[in-house]
Design a protein around this motif. Structure first.
Motif, PDB file in Angstrom:
ATOM      1  N   SER A  49       0.841  -1.187   0.000  1.00  0.00           N
ATOM      2  CA  SER A  49       0.000   0.000   0.000  1.00  0.00           C
ATOM      3  C   SER A  49       0.878   1.239   0.000  1.00  0.00           C
ATOM      4  O   SER A  49       2.082   1.175   0.273  1.00  0.00           O
ATOM      5  CB  SER A  49      -0.919   0.024   1.224  1.00  0.00           C
ATOM      6  N   GLY A  50       0.254   2.379  -0.304  1.00  0.00           N
ATOM      7  CA  GLY A  50       0.938   3.656  -0.214  1.00  0.00           C
ATOM      8  C   GLY A  50       2.199   3.726  -1.057  1.00  0.00           C
ATOM      9  O   GLY A  50       2.247   3.244  -2.195  1.00  0.00           O
ATOM     10  N   SER A  51       3.233   4.320  -0.485  1.00  0.00           N
ATOM     11  CA  SER A  51       4.479   4.514  -1.227  1.00  0.00           C
ATOM     12  C   SER A  51       5.169   3.193  -1.557  1.00  0.00           C
ATOM     13  O   SER A  51       5.883   3.097  -2.561  1.00  0.00           O
ATOM     14  CB  SER A  51       5.421   5.416  -0.428  1.00  0.00           C
ATOM     15  N   ALA A  52       4.961   2.170  -0.725  1.00  0.00           N
ATOM     16  CA  ALA A  52       5.551   0.865  -1.031  1.00  0.00           C
ATOM     17  C   ALA A  52       4.953   0.293  -2.317  1.00  0.00           C
ATOM     18  O   ALA A  52       5.666  -0.305  -3.142  1.00  0.00           O
ATOM     19  CB  ALA A  52       5.338  -0.095   0.130  1.00  0.00           C
ATOM     20  N   THR A  54       3.393   2.123  -4.870  1.00  0.00           N
ATOM     21  CA  THR A  54       3.807   2.906  -6.033  1.00  0.00           C
ATOM     22  C   THR A  54       5.281   2.699  -6.339  1.00  0.00           C
ATOM     23  O   THR A  54       5.680   2.645  -7.515  1.00  0.00           O
ATOM     24  CB  THR A  54       3.506   4.394  -5.829  1.00  0.00           C
ATOM     25  N   GLY A  55       6.098   2.554  -5.291  1.00  0.00           N
ATOM     26  CA  GLY A  55       7.517   2.297  -5.515  1.00  0.00           C
ATOM     27  C   GLY A  55       7.751   0.985  -6.235  1.00  0.00           C
ATOM     28  O   GLY A  55       8.617   0.890  -7.116  1.00  0.00           O
ATOM     29  N   GLU A  58       6.738   1.442  -9.886  1.00  0.00           N
ATOM     30  CA  GLU A  58       7.736   2.242 -10.595  1.00  0.00           C
ATOM     31  C   GLU A  58       9.021   1.451 -10.829  1.00  0.00           C
ATOM     32  O   GLU A  58       9.668   1.588 -11.881  1.00  0.00           O
ATOM     33  CB  GLU A  58       8.011   3.526  -9.810  1.00  0.00           C
ATOM     34  N   PRO A  64       8.962   6.906 -13.186  1.00  0.00           N
ATOM     35  CA  PRO A  64       7.876   7.388 -12.329  1.00  0.00           C
ATOM     36  C   PRO A  64       6.514   7.181 -12.984  1.00  0.00           C
ATOM     37  O   PRO A  64       6.381   7.235 -14.210  1.00  0.00           O
ATOM     38  CB  PRO A  64       8.182   8.886 -12.166  1.00  0.00           C
ATOM     39  N   HIS A 136      -2.533   2.245   6.141  1.00  0.00           N
ATOM     40  CA  HIS A 136      -2.472   3.638   5.685  1.00  0.00           C
ATOM     41  C   HIS A 136      -2.681   4.617   6.830  1.00  0.00           C
ATOM     42  O   HIS A 136      -2.072   5.685   6.875  1.00  0.00           O
ATOM     43  CB  HIS A 136      -3.591   3.909   4.676  1.00  0.00           C
ATOM     44  N   HIS A 141       4.343   2.492   9.825  1.00  0.00           N
ATOM     45  CA  HIS A 141       4.901   1.519   8.888  1.00  0.00           C
ATOM     46  C   HIS A 141       3.883   0.407   8.653  1.00  0.00           C
ATOM     47  O   HIS A 141       3.579  -0.373   9.556  1.00  0.00           O
ATOM     48  CB  HIS A 141       6.198   0.935   9.438  1.00  0.00           C
TER      49      HIS A 141
END
Length: 221
Positions: A49-52, A54-55, A58, A64, A136, A141
Motif C-alpha cells: 500500500s501507499g508509497s511501497a 507505487t515504488g 515504478e 515514475p 495507511h 509503517h
C-alpha cells in the motif's frame, strides 16, 4: 491451537478483490507500454500500500508513474465500492459463526472507507465494531512491518501471541510472522494460483488453510 482472538486481513481473505484489482493494474500498465499480466501484478504488488505500492510499480516499469495511473485506480475503486464484490468462498459463514464475545479485528493495507463499504456489501459490518485497522491510517509503517498487527492486538486487548492472523499475501504473511502471532496462510481466493501455498510456507506461516473449514479446525472453533 485454542486462541483468544482473530485478526483478519481483508482483500483476498474476506473480499474477492485481489484478482480483480491486479487485473486492472496489469491492463493499465499494458495499455501504457509496459506489458504486465495479472499474475505478474499479483506477484510483485499484492499486499502493498501507499508509497511501497507505487515504488514497486515504478521499479517494475523503470520510471515514475504519471498522474493518470492514480486517477485510473481511483475511478476503479469508486466503481467497485458502489457495485460491491463477492466474498471469498466460505468467509461470510465463518465470520457469522464466531462467538459474539471472541475479540477480532480487520488488519488491512486498504483504507478504512474501503473496508467499511465492502463489509456493508457483505453484510458483515456489525461483526467488527470499531476494530477496522489500516496500514495507511493507523501505523507509521504498514505491511510488511509487524506494526499493524501489534496495534490491533493492543486495541482488542489480546496479547499478540494469543492471536491468530489470517493472511493471504506474502507481504502480509511476512509482517504477521514478524509480529509473533500464530499465522494462517489462507489460499482460498481466486488469486491463489499454483505454488501460492508454498510461497507462504517459505515465509514461515504456521499453517496453510485452503478454505475456511480448515481455518475453523486450526483455531478449534
Amino acid at each position: 491451537m485454542k486462541l483468544d482472538g482473530l485478526l483478519f486481513d481483508f482483500d483476498g481473505v474476506l473480499l474477492e478483490s485481489e484478482y480483480a484489482g491486479n487485473a486492472q493494474i496489469a491492463a493499465w500498465l499494458t495499455d501504457n507500454g509496459h506489458p504486465t499480466t495479472p499474475e505478474q501484478s499479483m506477484h510483485h504488488f499484492m499486499g502493498l500500500s501507499g508509497s511501497a505500492f507505487t515504488g514497486a510499480v515504478e521499479h517494475w516499469i523503470g520510471r515514475p508513474l504519471p498522474d493518470s495511473f492514480a486517477e485510473a485506480r481511483a475511478a476503479e475503486d469508486m466503481r467497485v465500492v458502489a457495485e460491491g464484490l463477492p466474498a471469498v468462498a466460505g468467509a461470510i459463514g465463518f465470520v457469522e459463526s464466531l462467538p459474539d464475545d471472541l475479540p477480532r479485528a480487520i488488519v488491512s493495507s486498504s483504507r478504512t472507507g474501503w473496508i467499511d463499504a465492502h463489509l456493508r456489501h457483505l453484510g458483515l459490518r456489525d461483526r467488527f465494531g470499531d476494530h477496522l485497522y489500516s496500514g495507511h491510517e493507523h501505523v507509521e509503517h504498514g505491511k510488511p512491518a509487524p506494526d499493524l498487527y501489534l496495534h490491533a492486538a493492543a486495541k482488542i486487548g489480546v496479547p499478540i501471541e494469543r492471536l491468530a492472523v489470517i493472511e493471504d499475501s506474502p507481504v502480509g504473511a511476512k509482517g504477521a510472522v514478524a509480529s509473533g502471532a500464530y499465522v494462517i496462510g489462507l489460499c482460498a481466493g481466486t488469486h491463489c494460483l499454483a505454488g501460492h501455498d508454498q510461497r507462504l510456507r517459505d515465509l514461515g506461516v504456521h499453517a496453510i488453510a485452503h478454505g475456511f473449514d480448515d481455518v475453523a479446525r486450526l483455531v478449534l472453533l
